[in-house]
Design an enzyme around this catalytic site. Structure first.
Site: not given
Ligand code: 4NP
Length: 162
Positions: A7, A10, A12-14, A124
């Site tokens: 993402c 690195n 939050c999402r990933s 995001d």
């Protein structure tokens, strides 16, 4: 088989994707045969733990991501990993800009690559709230389920031997 979830930051999402994937894989016949890591196309949060809202979200779903640390995607990752799976089109573009020419085919959007058809982007949640983290988590969890299905269904993947 080595998978890298990518993402922007690195944090939050990933890392949530890494946690969701790792947890789902460990409960499958693929356990021990697939490695999962994550990285960000930006280096702003290098060395930091995931955002506390991401840690709390993963924890609500039974997954501990508090020990992960952010790092920036590098060209080398295209040699070390089999698939570079990006949360959104901007990060796919950033990843492709780092890809050695012969490894460009390793980069893809996570959700379509996994076989998800109802969404192509993990939005995001950084400027959002808990509901946004939950929405991202639900997409990442669906992706984890679909990744296990995709990899298990491929006898040529080298993952499940005869
Ligand atoms: P991520 O979210 O890409 O899902 O980790 C973000 C994290 C940090 C920032 C933006 C998005 N930031 O602007 O610092």
């Amino acid at each position: 088989m080595k998978l890298l979830v990518v993402c922007l930051g690195n944090i939050c999402r990933s890392p949530m994707g890494e946690g969701a994937l790792r947890a789902r894989i460990e409960r499958s016949p693929l356990a021990g045969r697939v490695e999962v890591d994550s990285a960000g196309t930006a280096g702003w949060h290098r060395g930091k733990a995931p955002d506390p809202r991401a840690v709390a979200c993963a924890r609500r779903h039974g997954v501990d991501i508090s020990g992960l640390r952010a790092r920036q995607l590098q060209s080398d990752d295209f040699l070390r990993f089999d698939h570079i799976l990006c949360a959104d089109p901007d990060n796919l573009d950033e990843a492709l800009a780092l890809a050695p020419p012969q490894a460009r085919g390793k980069a893809a959007l996570l959700l379509p690559w996994a076989g998800i058809t109802h969404a192509s982007t993990v939005p995001d949640p950084y400027y959002g709230g808990d509901a946004d983290f939950e929405h991202s988590w639900s997409l990442l969890e669906a992706a984890a389920e679909a990744v296990v299905r995709r990899l298990s269904a491929r006898p040529d993947s080298g993952i499940i031997g005869p």
